[in-house]
Write a protein that holds these residues in place. Structure first.
Motif, PDB file in Angstrom:
ATOM      1  N   ASN A  46     -23.660  29.439 -23.318  1.00 50.74           N
ATOM      2  CA  ASN A  46     -23.023  30.704 -22.983  1.00 50.74           C
ATOM      3  C   ASN A  46     -21.661  30.487 -22.340  1.00 50.74           C
ATOM      4  OD1 ASN A  46     -25.208  32.128 -23.943  1.00 50.74           O
ATOM      5  ND2 ASN A  46     -26.206  32.264 -21.941  1.00 50.74           N
ATOM      6  N   PHE A  47     -21.564  29.475 -21.491  1.00 51.56           N
ATOM      7  CA  PHE A  47     -20.297  29.163 -20.839  1.00 51.56           C
ATOM      8  C   PHE A  47     -19.243  28.778 -21.867  1.00 51.56           C
ATOM      9  CE2 PHE A  47     -17.419  26.099 -18.823  1.00 51.56           C
ATOM     10  CZ  PHE A  47     -16.969  26.837 -17.735  1.00 51.56           C
ATOM     11  N   THR A  48     -19.616  27.894 -22.772  1.00 56.54           N
ATOM     12  CA  THR A  48     -18.684  27.451 -23.807  1.00 56.54           C
ATOM     13  C   THR A  48     -18.224  28.623 -24.662  1.00 56.54           C
ATOM     14  OG1 THR A  48     -19.700  25.257 -23.892  1.00 56.54           O
ATOM     15  CG2 THR A  48     -18.397  25.933 -25.801  1.00 56.54           C
ATOM     16  N   LYS A  49     -19.163  29.473 -25.063  1.00 50.90           N
ATOM     17  CA  LYS A  49     -18.815  30.616 -25.898  1.00 50.90           C
ATOM     18  C   LYS A  49     -17.885  31.568 -25.164  1.00 50.90           C
ATOM     19  CE  LYS A  49     -22.974  30.626 -28.793  1.00 50.90           C
ATOM     20  NZ  LYS A  49     -24.185  31.374 -29.161  1.00 50.90           N
ATOM     21  N   LEU A  50     -18.160  31.789 -23.867  1.00 46.73           N
ATOM     22  CA  LEU A  50     -17.324  32.703 -23.089  1.00 46.73           C
ATOM     23  C   LEU A  50     -15.897  32.199 -22.983  1.00 46.73           C
ATOM     24  CD1 LEU A  50     -16.857  35.073 -21.117  1.00 46.73           C
ATOM     25  CD2 LEU A  50     -17.678  33.571 -19.282  1.00 46.73           C
ATOM     26  N   ILE A  51     -15.737  30.930 -22.606  1.00 43.62           N
ATOM     27  CA  ILE A  51     -14.398  30.373 -22.429  1.00 43.62           C
ATOM     28  C   ILE A  51     -13.670  30.289 -23.771  1.00 43.62           C
ATOM     29  CG2 ILE A  51     -13.062  28.395 -21.636  1.00 43.62           C
ATOM     30  CD1 ILE A  51     -14.435  29.960 -19.423  1.00 43.62           C
ATOM     31  N   CYS A  52     -14.375  29.828 -24.796  1.00 40.42           N
ATOM     32  CA  CYS A  52     -13.754  29.679 -26.116  1.00 40.42           C
ATOM     33  C   CYS A  52     -13.305  31.032 -26.658  1.00 40.42           C
ATOM     34  CB  CYS A  52     -14.742  29.006 -27.071  1.00 40.42           C
ATOM     35  SG  CYS A  52     -13.980  28.344 -28.565  1.00 40.42           S
ATOM     36  N   GLN A  57      -8.999  34.943 -27.739  1.00 40.71           N
ATOM     37  CA  GLN A  57      -8.445  36.274 -27.496  1.00 40.71           C
ATOM     38  C   GLN A  57      -7.024  36.181 -26.952  1.00 40.71           C
ATOM     39  OE1 GLN A  57     -10.078  39.457 -28.044  1.00 40.71           O
ATOM     40  NE2 GLN A  57      -7.888  39.951 -27.882  1.00 40.71           N
ATOM     41  N   LEU A  58      -6.793  35.236 -26.050  1.00 43.36           N
ATOM     42  CA  LEU A  58      -5.436  35.024 -25.532  1.00 43.36           C
ATOM     43  C   LEU A  58      -4.478  34.632 -26.643  1.00 43.36           C
ATOM     44  CD1 LEU A  58      -5.747  33.115 -22.117  1.00 43.36           C
ATOM     45  CD2 LEU A  58      -4.605  35.287 -22.530  1.00 43.36           C
ATOM     46  N   PHE A  80     -15.327  33.844 -35.284  1.00 46.29           N
ATOM     47  CA  PHE A  80     -14.925  34.348 -36.602  1.00 46.29           C
ATOM     48  C   PHE A  80     -14.854  35.870 -36.609  1.00 46.29           C
ATOM     49  CE2 PHE A  80     -16.697  30.400 -38.998  1.00 46.29           C
ATOM     50  CZ  PHE A  80     -15.649  29.660 -38.508  1.00 46.29           C
ATOM     51  N   GLU A  81     -15.840  36.504 -35.983  1.00 45.37           N
ATOM     52  CA  GLU A  81     -15.829  37.966 -35.924  1.00 45.37           C
ATOM     53  C   GLU A  81     -14.617  38.473 -35.148  1.00 45.37           C
ATOM     54  OE1 GLU A  81     -17.575  40.177 -37.425  1.00 45.37           O
ATOM     55  OE2 GLU A  81     -19.078  38.869 -38.346  1.00 45.37           O
ATOM     56  N   LEU A  82     -14.288  37.798 -34.064  1.00 48.15           N
ATOM     57  CA  LEU A  82     -13.112  38.182 -33.269  1.00 48.15           C
ATOM     58  C   LEU A  82     -11.836  38.028 -34.082  1.00 48.15           C
ATOM     59  CD1 LEU A  82     -11.868  38.982 -30.542  1.00 48.15           C
ATOM     60  CD2 LEU A  82     -11.901  36.561 -29.915  1.00 48.15           C
ATOM     61  N   ASN A  86      -8.983  40.899 -35.882  1.00 49.61           N
ATOM     62  CA  ASN A  86      -7.528  40.802 -35.684  1.00 49.61           C
ATOM     63  C   ASN A  86      -6.950  39.947 -36.810  1.00 49.61           C
ATOM     64  OD1 ASN A  86      -7.181  41.859 -32.627  1.00 49.61           O
ATOM     65  ND2 ASN A  86      -9.032  40.610 -32.762  1.00 49.61           N
ATOM     66  N   SER A  87      -7.130  40.404 -38.034  1.00 54.74           N
ATOM     67  CA  SER A  87      -6.890  39.581 -39.220  1.00 54.74           C
ATOM     68  C   SER A  87      -5.437  39.163 -39.389  1.00 54.74           C
ATOM     69  CB  SER A  87      -7.371  40.322 -40.472  1.00 54.74           C
ATOM     70  OG  SER A  87      -6.759  41.593 -40.576  1.00 54.74           O
ATOM     71  N   ASN A  88      -4.500  39.865 -38.759  1.00 57.86           N
ATOM     72  CA  ASN A  88      -3.097  39.452 -38.850  1.00 57.86           C
ATOM     73  C   ASN A  88      -2.874  38.063 -38.259  1.00 57.86           C
ATOM     74  OD1 ASN A  88      -2.315  41.793 -40.119  1.00 57.86           O
ATOM     75  ND2 ASN A  88      -1.666  42.808 -38.234  1.00 57.86           N
ATOM     76  N   PHE A  89      -3.780  37.662 -37.373  1.00 59.12           N
ATOM     77  CA  PHE A  89      -3.676  36.372 -36.705  1.00 59.12           C
ATOM     78  C   PHE A  89      -3.693  35.218 -37.700  1.00 59.12           C
ATOM     79  CE2 PHE A  89      -6.008  32.990 -34.191  1.00 59.12           C
ATOM     80  CZ  PHE A  89      -4.933  32.636 -33.402  1.00 59.12           C
TER      81      PHE A  89
END
Length: 208
Positions: A46-52, A57-58, A80-82, A86-89
């Motif tokens: 959970n920690f890894t997922k949160l930070i990653c 997002q940044l 991947f969902e994130l 924001n597909s322009n990324f």
């Protein structure tokens, strides 16, 4: 996302300069960092997922155009969902590296998006060491077929399906370099047929 997680005076305020994103290396680095912490307020996963996820997002919020994307070794559904939200990324990436991934709905959606909405890839690398997921191979083939500016491609995988995707593809007038890395050529009979359709092919490299 908690804005205090990465204060504005950290190096992450310079994320607009990040042009190359290797999701596996980011995740692995966070896991290694987590092991050095004296207290464990989160379960490691959970920690890894949160930070990653917070890092991605940044990057999405600050990077105008990502140049290179490398996805391999694991499952990154949340990321991947994130990204797809924001597909322009990733819409104008030039370099794409694809390795072993756990196939999921999110992975298939990412590969489908790239084949349908991103035709700017000039360098493509696919490294798979065995007969991996059929859906991943099909996703790669669709990406290859859709590219109009592909100039270099590296294969480290079962070849037949990948090579077939070069036939009558949009990159027949742009692809000039093919690299075969540790490839078993036995029973591959379509090489000449494919090469004859690549009008500007200049070099073929074989790495043993």
């Amino acid at each position: 996302m908690d804005k205090n997680l990465f204060p504005s005076n950290t190096l992450f305020k310079y994320s607009s300069f990040i042009k190359h994103l290797n999701i596996y290396k980011i995740s692995k680095s966070i896991e290694d960092w987590d092991r050095t912490l004296a207290t464990k307020n989160f379960r490691k996963s959970n920690f890894t997922k949160l930070i990653c996820r917070s890092l991605i997002q940044l990057f999405i919020e600050n990077v105008v155009n990502l140049h290179s994307l490398h996805v391999s070794y694991g499952s990154f559904d949340d990321i991947f969902e994130l990204i797809l939200q924001n597909s322009n990324f990733i819409g104008n990436i030039k370099n794409f590296k694809l390795g072993h991934l756990e196939m999921s709905v999110s992975t298939i959606k990412l590969l489908t998006f790239l084949s349908s909405n991103c035709n700017s890839i000039s360098s493509l690398s696919y490294q798979c060491y065995n007969n991996y997921e059929h859906q991943q191979m099909m996703g790669l083939s669709q990406i290859i077929k859709s590219q109009k500016n592909l100039r270099k491609i590296l294969f480290r995988s079962p070849l037949n399906q990948s090579l077939l995707s070069l036939k009558n593809s949009n990159c027949s007038n742009t692809l000039n370099t093919i690299i075969f890395d540790d490839i078993e050529f036995k029973n591959i009979i379509i090489l000449n047929e494919v090469f004859n359709q690549l009008n500007v092919l200049e070099s073929i490299h074989i790495i043993l």
